[in-house]
Design a protein around this motif. Sequence first.
Motif, mmCIF file in Angstrom:
data_model
loop_
_atom_site.group_PDB
_atom_site.id
_atom_site.type_symbol
_atom_site.label_atom_id
_atom_site.label_comp_id
_atom_site.label_asym_id
_atom_site.label_seq_id
_atom_site.Cartn_x
_atom_site.Cartn_y
_atom_site.Cartn_z
ATOM 1 N N GLY A 385 0.800 -1.216 0.000
ATOM 2 C CA GLY A 385 0.000 0.000 0.000
ATOM 3 C C GLY A 385 0.831 1.263 0.000
ATOM 4 N N SER A 386 2.125 1.140 0.245
ATOM 5 C CA SER A 386 2.957 2.338 0.223
ATOM 6 C C SER A 386 3.322 2.678 -1.221
ATOM 7 N N LEU A 387 3.843 3.881 -1.371
ATOM 8 C CA LEU A 387 4.201 4.382 -2.693
ATOM 9 C C LEU A 387 5.690 4.143 -2.908
ATOM 10 N N LEU A 388 6.040 3.666 -4.083
ATOM 11 C CA LEU A 388 7.447 3.579 -4.459
ATOM 12 C C LEU A 388 7.688 4.640 -5.515
ATOM 13 N N LEU A 389 8.548 5.611 -5.186
ATOM 14 C CA LEU A 389 8.821 6.711 -6.104
ATOM 15 C C LEU A 389 10.189 6.503 -6.736
ATOM 16 N N CYS A 390 10.265 6.719 -8.033
ATOM 17 C CA CYS A 390 11.502 6.488 -8.772
ATOM 18 C C CYS A 390 12.101 7.850 -9.106
ATOM 19 N N CYS A 391 13.175 8.191 -8.419
ATOM 20 C CA CYS A 391 13.766 9.523 -8.555
ATOM 21 C C CYS A 391 15.077 9.429 -9.313
ATOM 22 N N PRO A 392 15.451 10.531 -9.940
ATOM 23 C CA PRO A 392 16.753 10.522 -10.623
ATOM 24 C C PRO A 392 17.893 10.421 -9.609
ATOM 25 N N GLN A 393 18.978 9.816 -10.043
ATOM 26 C CA GLN A 393 20.146 9.664 -9.168
ATOM 27 C C GLN A 393 20.665 11.048 -8.781
ATOM 28 N N ARG A 394 20.730 11.955 -9.769
ATOM 29 C CA ARG A 394 21.139 13.335 -9.480
ATOM 30 C C ARG A 394 20.074 14.271 -10.038
ATOM 31 N N PRO A 395 19.213 14.786 -9.168
ATOM 32 C CA PRO A 395 18.150 15.668 -9.681
ATOM 33 C C PRO A 395 18.778 16.877 -10.371
ATOM 34 N N GLU A 396 18.307 17.145 -11.577
ATOM 35 C CA GLU A 396 18.870 18.283 -12.309
ATOM 36 C C GLU A 396 17.767 19.261 -12.687
#
Lengths: 609, 609
Positions: A385-396
């Motif tokens: 039920g939790s959210l898995l968020l896929c983020c960039p390794q280095r946010p640009e």
Amino acid sequence: MPRHALATVCLSGLLEDKLAAAAAAGFDGVEIFEPDMLASPERPAEIAARCADLGLAIELFQPVRDLEALPPDDFADALRRLDRKFAVMEQLGVTTALVCSSVHPHAVDDDDLAAEQLHVAASRAADRGLRLAYEALAWGRHVDTWDRSWRIVEAADHPALGVCLDSFHILSRGSDPAPIRDVPGEKIFFVQLADAPELAMDVLPWSRHHRLFPGQGAFDLAGFTGAVAAAGYAGPWSLEVFNDVVRQADPWRAARDARRSLLALEETVGVAGTLPPRPPVHGPAFVELAVDPDTADEIGTVLHALGLDATGRHRTKPVTLWEAGEARVVVSEEPVPTTSIAGLAVRTDDPEALARRAEALLAPRRDLPHAADEADLRAVGAPDGSLLLCCPQRPEPGRADFWPGDFVPTGVPRRPGHVAGIDHVALTPPWDDVGETSLFHRACLGLEPVGEWEVAAPFGLVRSRLLAAGTGADALRIVLSSSVVRRGGWAPGVPAPQSLALAVDDVLAVARAATAAGVRLVDVGPNHYDDLVARGWVDEETAAELRAHRVLVDRDEHGEYRHVVTEVLGGRVFVEAVQRVGGYAGHGAADAPARMAAHRRARVAGPAA
Amino acid sequence: MPRHALATVCLSGLLEDKLAAAAAAGFDGVEIFEPDMLASPERPAEIAARCADLGLAIELFQPVRDLEALPPDDFADALRRLDRKFAVMEQLGVTTALVCSSVHPHAVDDDDLAAEQLHVAASRAADRGLRLAYEALAWGRHVDTWDRSWRIVEAADHPALGVCLDSFHILSRGSDPAPIRDVPGEKIFFVQLADAPELAMDVLPWSRHHRLFPGQGAFDLAGFTGAVAAAGYAGPWSLEVFNDVVRQADPWRAARDARRSLLALEETVGVAGTLPPRPPVHGPAFVELAVDPDTADEIGTVLHALGLDATGRHRTKPVTLWEAGEARVVVSEEPVPTTSIAGLAVRTDDPEALARRAEALLAPRRDLPHAADEADLRAVGAPDGSLLLCCPQRPEPGRADFWPGDFVPTGVPRRPGHVAGIDHVALTPPWDDVGETSLFHRACLGLEPVGEWEVAAPFGLVRSRLLAAGTGADALRIVLSSSVVRRGGWAPGVPAPQSLALAVDDVLAVARAATAAGVRLVDVGPNHYDDLVARGWVDEETAAELRAHRVLVDRDEHGEYRHVVTEVLGGRVFVEAVQRVGGYAGHGAADAPARMAAHRRARVAGPAA
């Protein structure tokens, strides 16, 4: 790409529920378990039509029991029953029947007779265009190993007779599956897959109650399936899992769990499948807490006292970013019944590829509402039920998923301190869902199981497992922890509290600062520390210092785990500061009973009568 | 009368909950399980004071592990730890410590060394006025049988060293407890009692998860306890039950269950106890249904169609008496969420004595509201929540408990028919409560277990047991039937439906009449009947007749069980008409899956997505 099948016996519900659930999860076919048919008011031909409507092939009819190695009278009876089953199979439109090795009290230990009678039965099957798949039950009266069943099939030498290979029956007995690769693929009529935990019990109850989907137990399913594939087997990979919990679970959910296990297994075996490859996954980007507005101040006070600073406020929403070292916590204020860990954001080289992989693993894509100029993060719903968020390794800046850009800097300076990052999150799905949640996170993120613990906690046994990957700042650890049995109204803490654990380099310093800031750390009482001395882990003076700072201590053969724990905040989350010393690999499970007792005492005044 | 003790490890809760619950159930003392103390913020002396306030003796401190048969360095460490435990024991005011046989990896297979080291340890204990009770764990590294532990204690020959005998460790290994009677009673320092089901698993997980209170498992606790008593053991009878379910249950309730087991055991062993003797109990007097007024007409229609007549109306309440043969059903209209079997009234020679016995077995007395001129029936609450009413064997006008006098005859004539009496009632408490409910009914009413069944039902495994006593019109049968695992929101039927089963002498005639009267009997569909033919149980013609009348058939080695089943009425009760042929002993458990599927289909239209 192998066809995926599921035995109806795996699932809960009426036959029509089971079939609909299997189809919805993407299975290509089913095994019809005869008792499911017997409890259905639909005639076999109607069941066949239902399957066809759902796009499901009927791959197997099962079981036929006590057919071979019988005295003449019993064999005549068996053939008479078999003819009845053939008639049912014709109506169902299924060509293969599973024949289990005999457990009949009159069955004799005579492979020649078994082969001869199976030849007779196979001839009758062939007359009707049907065929028999002979399987050695691990508890067969005489035939209880796959190689013996294969020798009998070879001796019987009939084109309508082959073997059925069931991973449970083979691996539970410790048989080597490697020689399966030498069996002619076309004589392997059917393959059934089931995993299981290592349990010190007789194979029959182990099989009937405790089978698991592949990847959820301790068996080498990849080795087994690899051997079968190498033999040239071209039939379906079919799951036959007898499991008390799955048998009563929502069949739609259980069918997804089942199919996910086959998708992951294909990848492990290296068979062409449908799963997109996993892009490199690094450590956590941030942990998101959903916090009721009434609790937000308390959470903020605690995070600040533990060393985090509120560095950003969301541009449009009541959301605050807290940071220290590589630890980032996003506190999202919304009206919720209890505070919870709502999401885990991970860093990856390719967020979209990771999200596509999660979707292929049957996790629903979640579109996060955001304004046009806000970050567009890839996200899926994990089975717990939790959210898995896929983020960039280095946010640009400039990228659509530049999530830090959603936060306006508060200007609050980041204090130097002792927090290095996120040590782990501990999630607490119901125990029934832990196998599924665990398999999803392993398959999706590449986490590996580090260990499993069972502790006698004040309100019943608690079992936990730690999944992890990476080291240092890239370390990603998820603990899944649940009561094994929790059905009564007496036991508190449903849902059980989750933990957000911060990695720190000096837990005493963190504890001192937290206490000075007025945060109540959990005190488990003096007896716990006396026991540390009695064990010879620490001397009296150290024990006194640990106690003064409310530091709990666990040990394994590699090192030590020193941690402090806050009270439960907002009804469901506590925060830990964790210092790992040496190569300690666990998550402090041994301290859970004392911690749970202290949490309970903090909630009630005196015994809860 | 032996003292009754309970190990704190048995119960759920904080230590203060466990102690309060033990005292409330009437225990004389407790074993303090060290981890319970370690998780308590109270110092040992405070725990001692709490026990004293509650009237509980601390009979044992446990466990001391890995003390004997060690190399010198390890033994020195063990003695150092032991001294710390002695200090704790002095604060607790407990004189006896449990020493478990060593599982230390360095422990050697040397009884002389074990005896020598235990002598040393016992000397140190004696110096402080303490003593050690040495117990052979069934999985001890070398010492794993009670007789070996006793030989070592004999050889050690120290007055502060004796044995602790634990029924689980002894009976799980199949050891003969009879020779225990030859051990000098004063050398048996402690006795721990636990029952267990026969399980084909390793003794360690069997012990840690599946122990039961005496009388709830398969072990001969009476034989064991008799031998201990014959040896002259004069210490407490103490329960040490590790059980996953009990460990999370309400400790007040679990403690009552525990103490009840000792009361029943005392009676079985013939040791002087507190339980008043059981007066003769005969068959059912009546079954009481609590029925919502909206459902009363439907229930009445069904009972009438099955052959019962409404012979009486209560003088003041909306209660109707239905009768046929020796079957009596009291339908009480009251606003209830679902219809249920609210009470079972039994006939006995001495209602007050039976009620007193039930009270001594910790069932609460229930005063039934009644007017001055109405019957005053003795009643208690059974653990499953139903009422147990104690009725006179022959109700006589003028007696205070002349319950038929409460009903004004309707004048409706009783039709001749096929109903002979009540066959059984099937109650469906949560599985967690079945052991307790079962023990209560056995101990109170003298019922014996007839059998236990496990069936794979559409929504998970269902386990049932049948308790019975008497024959013919005196036959009293209670079925307890429950889902083994039912935690999810998917599975329907919580609470599960109960059954009121009428004994009939011609089920076909009853079915014909019921159908003619417009009552819908459950139809499990054609496949079930095809299978009866395939099994060779009936021919095609009989199968067609059975199906036409919706008669379900089960068989055992003694005879046959033919029954028809109504739809679920008022949300929770269905009625069966049951014809037993030959000596069939069960309750038709094998038909439950098909019946449950048909009940489910009657409730939903199509798959429950």
